[in-house]
Design a protein around this motif. Structure first.
Motif, PDB file in Angstrom:
ATOM      1  N   ILE A  56      30.075 -33.251  17.934  1.00  0.00           N
ATOM      2  CA  ILE A  56      30.971 -32.645  18.920  1.00  0.00           C
ATOM      3  C   ILE A  56      30.296 -32.640  20.285  1.00  0.00           C
ATOM      4  O   ILE A  56      30.896 -32.980  21.285  1.00  0.00           O
ATOM      5  N   LYS A  57      29.022 -32.277  20.316  1.00  0.00           N
ATOM      6  CA  LYS A  57      28.298 -32.228  21.586  1.00  0.00           C
ATOM      7  C   LYS A  57      28.238 -33.613  22.222  1.00  0.00           C
ATOM      8  O   LYS A  57      28.466 -33.751  23.415  1.00  0.00           O
ATOM      9  N   GLU A  58      27.960 -34.644  21.422  1.00  0.00           N
ATOM     10  CA  GLU A  58      27.899 -36.004  21.962  1.00  0.00           C
ATOM     11  C   GLU A  58      29.250 -36.424  22.545  1.00  0.00           C
ATOM     12  O   GLU A  58      29.312 -37.009  23.615  1.00  0.00           O
ATOM     13  N   ARG A  59      30.323 -36.099  21.841  1.00  0.00           N
ATOM     14  CA  ARG A  59      31.659 -36.453  22.306  1.00  0.00           C
ATOM     15  C   ARG A  59      31.970 -35.717  23.610  1.00  0.00           C
ATOM     16  O   ARG A  59      32.516 -36.285  24.547  1.00  0.00           O
ATOM     17  N   CYS A  60      31.600 -34.443  23.686  1.00  0.00           N
ATOM     18  CA  CYS A  60      31.847 -33.660  24.900  1.00  0.00           C
ATOM     19  C   CYS A  60      31.013 -34.185  26.062  1.00  0.00           C
ATOM     20  O   CYS A  60      31.470 -34.186  27.207  1.00  0.00           O
ATOM     21  N   GLN A  61      29.804 -34.613  25.785  1.00  0.00           N
ATOM     22  CA  GLN A  61      28.973 -35.160  26.858  1.00  0.00           C
ATOM     23  C   GLN A  61      29.630 -36.380  27.476  1.00  0.00           C
ATOM     24  O   GLN A  61      29.566 -36.583  28.685  1.00  0.00           O
ATOM     25  N   TYR A  63      32.917 -36.899  27.672  1.00  0.00           N
ATOM     26  CA  TYR A  63      34.000 -36.356  28.507  1.00  0.00           C
ATOM     27  C   TYR A  63      33.451 -35.840  29.831  1.00  0.00           C
ATOM     28  O   TYR A  63      34.034 -36.051  30.889  1.00  0.00           O
ATOM     29  N   ILE A  64      32.334 -35.161  29.764  1.00  0.00           N
ATOM     30  CA  ILE A  64      31.708 -34.606  30.975  1.00  0.00           C
ATOM     31  C   ILE A  64      31.285 -35.736  31.912  1.00  0.00           C
ATOM     32  O   ILE A  64      31.535 -35.687  33.115  1.00  0.00           O
ATOM     33  N   ARG A  65      30.662 -36.774  31.359  1.00  0.00           N
ATOM     34  CA  ARG A  65      30.237 -37.920  32.185  1.00  0.00           C
ATOM     35  C   ARG A  65      31.431 -38.583  32.870  1.00  0.00           C
ATOM     36  O   ARG A  65      31.374 -38.918  34.047  1.00  0.00           O
ATOM     37  N   ARG A  66      32.510 -38.772  32.122  1.00  0.00           N
ATOM     38  CA  ARG A  66      33.699 -39.422  32.687  1.00  0.00           C
ATOM     39  C   ARG A  66      34.294 -38.635  33.854  1.00  0.00           C
ATOM     40  O   ARG A  66      34.921 -39.202  34.725  1.00  0.00           O
ATOM     41  N   ARG A  67      34.093 -37.350  33.839  1.00  0.00           N
ATOM     42  CA  ARG A  67      34.651 -36.500  34.906  1.00  0.00           C
ATOM     43  C   ARG A  67      33.620 -36.187  35.995  1.00  0.00           C
ATOM     44  O   ARG A  67      33.838 -35.330  36.838  1.00  0.00           O
ATOM     45  N   ASN A  68      32.510 -36.904  35.955  1.00  0.00           N
ATOM     46  CA  ASN A  68      31.435 -36.747  36.944  1.00  0.00           C
ATOM     47  C   ASN A  68      30.944 -35.304  37.061  1.00  0.00           C
ATOM     48  O   ASN A  68      30.725 -34.791  38.156  1.00  0.00           O
ATOM     49  N   LEU A  69      30.790 -34.659  35.919  1.00  0.00           N
ATOM     50  CA  LEU A  69      30.260 -33.298  35.882  1.00  0.00           C
ATOM     51  C   LEU A  69      28.848 -33.303  35.305  1.00  0.00           C
ATOM     52  O   LEU A  69      28.444 -34.262  34.661  1.00  0.00           O
ATOM     53  N   ARG A  70      28.140 -32.206  35.538  1.00  0.00           N
ATOM     54  CA  ARG A  70      26.824 -32.011  34.923  1.00  0.00           C
ATOM     55  C   ARG A  70      26.949 -30.935  33.858  1.00  0.00           C
ATOM     56  O   ARG A  70      27.761 -30.032  33.991  1.00  0.00           O
TER      57      ARG A  70
END
Length: 126
Positions: A56-61, A63-70
Motif C-alpha cells: 500500500i505504501k509503495e502504491r501511495c508513493q 500517487y504522491i510522485r505523480r502529483r509532485n508532492l513530498r
C-alpha cells in the motif's frame, strides 16, 4: 506460524487481522495498548502477522510522485507548528492514549476521512 499461540495472543491476532486498531483491541480485551503493540510486533517477527502493508505504501508513493508532492515527516509537521500548538498536540496525544504523535495524527486523518466518506470513526479521545 506453527507455534502454539496463547488464547490472548490468538485473540489479539484475530482482532488485528479484522482491522481493529490497537486501542480498540486493548479496550476489548481489557489490557494496555502497550501489551497489544508488543503482541503485534512479536506476531510480525515470528511471521504470525503480515508486515505493515508495504505494498500500500509503495502504491501511495507513486500517487504522491505523480502529483509532485513530498511525503514529509512528523518532524516537518512539528517544525511548522508554534510551541503552543506542539504542546496542544502533545497533550491531545497523551489524552488519546497514543504512544506517538504520528499515531495520534494517523487517528485524526482516519476520523477526518470517516467524516468525509461516511465510514466508521475511530474511538479517539479528542
Amino acid at each position: 506460524m506453527g507455534r502454539h499461540l496463547s488464547e490472548r495472543s490468538r485473540q489479539i491476532r484475530e482482532l488485528h487481522q479484522k482491522g481493529l486498531k490497537r486501542r480498540e483491541i486493548a479496550a476489548q480485551l481489557s489490557v494496555s495498548v502497550n501489551v497489544i503493540r508488543q503482541a503485534v510486533e512479536q506476531g510480525r517477527e515470528v511471521g504470525a502477522l503480515e508486515p505493515f502493508r508495504p505494498k500500500i505504501k509503495e502504491r501511495c508513493q507513486e500517487y504522491i510522485r505523480r502529483r509532485n508532492l513530498r511525503l514529509g515527516s512528523v518532524n516537518d509537521v512539528l517544525s511548522a507548528l508554534s510551541e503552543n500548538q506542539i504542546l496542544w498536540l502533545i497533550n491531545k496525544t497523551q489524552k488519546a492514549e497514543e504512544e506517538t504523535i504520528a499515531g495520534y495524527l494517523l487517528e485524526l486523518v482516519r476520523d477526518a476521512h470517516a467524516s468525509a466518506t461516511g465510514a466508521a470513526k475511530s474511538n479517539i479521545k479528542h
